[in-house]
Design a protein around this motif. Structure first.
Motif, PDB file in Angstrom:
ATOM      1  N   UNK A 232      14.908 -18.971 -26.655  1.00  0.00           N
ATOM      2  CA  UNK A 232      13.927 -19.925 -27.038  1.00  0.00           C
ATOM      3  C   UNK A 232      14.766 -21.272 -27.490  1.00  0.00           C
ATOM      4  N   UNK A 233      14.386 -22.235 -27.202  1.00  0.00           N
ATOM      5  CA  UNK A 233      14.785 -23.428 -27.608  1.00  0.00           C
ATOM      6  C   UNK A 233      13.910 -24.495 -27.947  1.00  0.00           C
ATOM      7  N   UNK A 277       9.338 -18.901 -35.689  1.00  0.00           N
ATOM      8  CA  UNK A 277       9.554 -19.928 -34.783  1.00  0.00           C
ATOM      9  C   UNK A 277       9.682 -21.200 -35.374  1.00  0.00           C
ATOM     10  N   UNK A 278      10.568 -22.244 -35.061  1.00  0.00           N
ATOM     11  CA  UNK A 278      10.719 -23.391 -35.591  1.00  0.00           C
ATOM     12  C   UNK A 278       9.509 -24.206 -35.146  1.00  0.00           C
ATOM     13  N   UNK A 279       8.699 -24.714 -35.950  1.00  0.00           N
ATOM     14  CA  UNK A 279       7.410 -25.509 -35.562  1.00  0.00           C
ATOM     15  C   UNK A 279       7.441 -26.970 -35.026  1.00  0.00           C
ATOM     16  N   UNK A 306      20.555 -29.392 -24.164  1.00  0.00           N
ATOM     17  CA  UNK A 306      21.554 -30.179 -25.189  1.00  0.00           C
ATOM     18  C   UNK A 306      21.481 -31.769 -24.766  1.00  0.00           C
ATOM     19  N   UNK A 307      21.248 -31.875 -23.454  1.00  0.00           N
ATOM     20  CA  UNK A 307      21.201 -33.113 -22.978  1.00  0.00           C
ATOM     21  C   UNK A 307      20.107 -33.887 -23.362  1.00  0.00           C
ATOM     22  N   UNK A 312      18.660 -25.223 -31.842  1.00  0.00           N
ATOM     23  CA  UNK A 312      18.117 -24.061 -32.405  1.00  0.00           C
ATOM     24  C   UNK A 312      17.966 -23.131 -31.124  1.00  0.00           C
ATOM     25  N   UNK A 313      18.746 -23.111 -30.133  1.00  0.00           N
ATOM     26  CA  UNK A 313      18.781 -22.108 -29.145  1.00  0.00           C
ATOM     27  C   UNK A 313      19.173 -20.881 -29.716  1.00  0.00           C
ATOM     28  N   UNK A 314      18.383 -19.881 -29.198  1.00  0.00           N
ATOM     29  CA  UNK A 314      18.728 -18.430 -29.548  1.00  0.00           C
ATOM     30  C   UNK A 314      18.073 -17.524 -28.418  1.00  0.00           C
TER      31      UNK A 314
END
Length: 467
Positions: A232-233, A277-279, A306-307, A312-314
């Motif tokens: 997820x990102x 999850x981040x909202x 990232x570009x 918050x990549x998991x």
């Protein structure tokens, strides 16, 4: 709202056909109101148009017998799988006989060495994959519902794996079909390719029961990957997420799944599926390959993300965590309803070239906000396809009209971007007004094919082609 227009009924023919079929099928032909309404449209927003009877065949010969009787008396035939389609495909606008394929649910042959399987149309995707698991094989097409494979072929279904494995049109090798006169044909053999004649398989895939009834399907299979890694990102905007998707595809990273959830969808998933999850706008991904390969693919994606401000990549290879994540994605329709309890969810989809995806999604979000509509969005964004779930008070004429206006605007915008009014839901009744806008004169040739193969218009009338 788009109305489910009624068509002229052949009352004497329906009465005669019911009498003949009742003698043959006895209690496997049902005429009770409840079961008839269950076999009319029951999902999203199109009015329910119930058939006059529901019959449950168990073989191709019985399907042929049903169609021959209906052809003799000029009675409509409407195929029914699990009833999960969204555009009124199973409605009976002229009455007629609903042919429920649920008892034709046998897996007939697995050819593991050839990576194919032969199934009856009532087999569901989950049933097939459960059966195949011990053989190290799987069928990759996964629409959100546990749909029947016959229905998936008839509507040219897709799903989260389409970016790597394609849609139903790419995974059906051959079909057995009962035509409008009751004759049974095979569209191809099991060979993986052929140059023999017209491609009747592709003609039938996506025909929504308007040309014939599918009674047997030969499908491509895939080997279960050595390793699977999900990720997820998070992103600060839907636009950033879409641009990361475009770059990922252009770099040729072989993602198996790449799904977008906007902020509202993430909030709904957290509540419904009990996640944390981040909202913010989120991409869910899956990578298939070797142990080293899936790690490399995930790392390459993270660098691209990232570009575009991804954070918050998991990533995980744990089956339990992966399954929980993707089950939440498949449950998004029900999760979305929780954002406005008591509302009806009107689900619509469009698909555009990936280069226009960010623009299309952004405009779709802006338009929903401008019109005061609550519309969480998710999408199979790896192939440019996304969905809006409009949450509407169906007792409000103003809200119903807003939803209708929005859906029409969204379809028109997608078509103006060289896209399509539907990436996977199909035309049915709900999208018919937009097919001619999208394809123009080509629809006349579709109508000519329909008239040639079904001259009496008994095969699922009132769908795809305007009458």
């Amino acid at each position: 709202m788009v109305q489910a227009t009624s068509l002229p009924r052949n009352e004497p023919g329906i009465k005669a056909a019911l009498g003949v079929l009742k003698q043959q099928f006895a209690d496997r032909l049902q005429t009770g109101q409840a079961i008839r309404e269950q076999h009319g449209h029951t999902t999203t927003w199109i009015d329910n148009q119930a058939p006059d009877a529901v019959v449950f065949p168990t073989s191709t010969q019985e399907v042929s017998d049903i169609v021959k009787v209906c052809a003799q008396y000029g009675v409509p035939v409407i195929p029914f799988g699990t009833g999960t389609s969204l555009e009124g495909h199973v409605n009976a606008p002229a009455g007629g006989i609903s042919v429920d394929m649920s008892r034709m649910d046998k897996i007939l042959a697995v050819h593991a060495e050839d990576l194919d399987v032969v199934v009856q149309p009532g087999v569901t995707r989950e049933q097939l994959n459960t059966f195949l698991r011990d053989q190290g094989l799987f069928f990759p097409i996964d629409p959100g519902a546990n749909a029947s494979l016959g229905g998936m072929a008839a509507t040219r279904a897709s799903g989260t794996n389409a970016v790597r494995y394609g849609t139903m049109k790419d995974n059906v090798i051959a079909l057995e079909v009962v035509m409008a006169d009751g004759e049974v044909i095979r569209t191809a053999q099991r060979a993986k390719k052929s140059s023999a004649g017209y491609d009747l398989t592709r003609l039938m895939v996506g025909s929504e029961g308007t040309l014939g009834l599918i009674t047997e399907i030969t499908l491509r299979l895939q080997g279960i990957p050595e390793a699977i890694r999900s990720a997820r990102c998070a992103f600060r905007s839907v636009d950033d997420a879409c641009r990361a998707v475009m770059m990922t595809i252009q770099y040729g990273i072989p993602v198996a799944r790449i799904e977008l959830l906007d902020t509202m969808s993430v909030k709904a998933a957290n509540t419904y599926s009990k996640l944390d999850l981040p909202e913010v706008p989120l991409l869910l991904l899956e990578f298939h390959g070797s142990e080293a390969g899936v790690v490399e693919q995930a790392d390459m994606f993270n660098s691209i993300a990232e570009e575009f401000g991804g954070f918050d990549f998991e990533a995980t290879s744990t089956a339990e965590e992966r399954n929980k994540l993707w089950q939440a994605r498949h449950d998004m329709y029900w999760a979305g309803l929780g954002l406005r309890p008591g509302a009806k969810g009107l689900s619509t989809d469009v698909c555009v070239p990936i280069s226009r995806l960010a623009e299309c999604v952004g405009k779709a979000r802006d338009k929903a906000e401008e019109m005061g509509l609550l519309a969480p969005m998710v999408g199979h964004v790896g192939d440019g396809n996304f969905h809006a779930l409009l949450l509407i008070d169906m007792d409000s004429a103003e809200e119903r009209q807003k939803a209708d206006d929005y859906i029409g605007w969204l379809n028109d915008m997608a078509i103006s971007m060289d896209g399509t009014c539907t990436g996977e839901h199909g035309i049915g009744q709900g999208k018919r007004p937009y097919l001619n806008k999208e394809l123009g004169a080509a629809t006349r040739y579709m109508a000519a094919v329909k008239a040639a193969l079904d001259p009496d218009n008994i095969m699922n009338p009132g769908k795809i082609i305007s009458d």
